[in-house]
Motif scaffolding. Structure first.
Motif: not given
Length: 94
Positions: A31-33, A35, A37, A67-68, A71, A75
């Motif tokens: 869900n992170w740019s 990668y 997104k 949020a952390d 992630q 991961e």
């Protein structure tokens, strides 16, 4: 964008790489740019983790993790997914 139905199918055959549930899993995209997104666009298919429906929902809509933490959860599951794909022969280097 890298897309692979074959890879997504292989991932769905694994157990949940977060909680260990032995059930049909889903390919949970990052869900992170970083990668790949973007707005209205999923990350590349090579950045997926095998997660059960419950863990996938917690990752995407859950409120129990920061949020952390979300992630970090993804991961860790991604690394396990990649290793499991290679160890089971579902993904190979040629």
């Amino acid at each position: 964008m890298y897309r692979s139905k074959k890879l997504l199918k292989a991932v769905s055959e694994l157990s949940c790489q977060h909680c260990g549930a032995e059930c049909m899993t889903q390919a949970a995209h990052a869900n992170w740019s970083v990668y790949g997104k973007g707005m209205g666009q999923k990350a590349h298919d090579c950045f997926v983790a095998a997660l059960c429906i419950r863990c996938h929902a917690e990752l995407d809509q859950g409120k129990n993790l920061s949020a952390d933490e979300r992630q970090q959860m993804w991961e860790a599951a991604f690394r396990k997914t990649l290793l499991e794909l290679f160890e089971t022969g579902r993904l190979t280097c040629k």
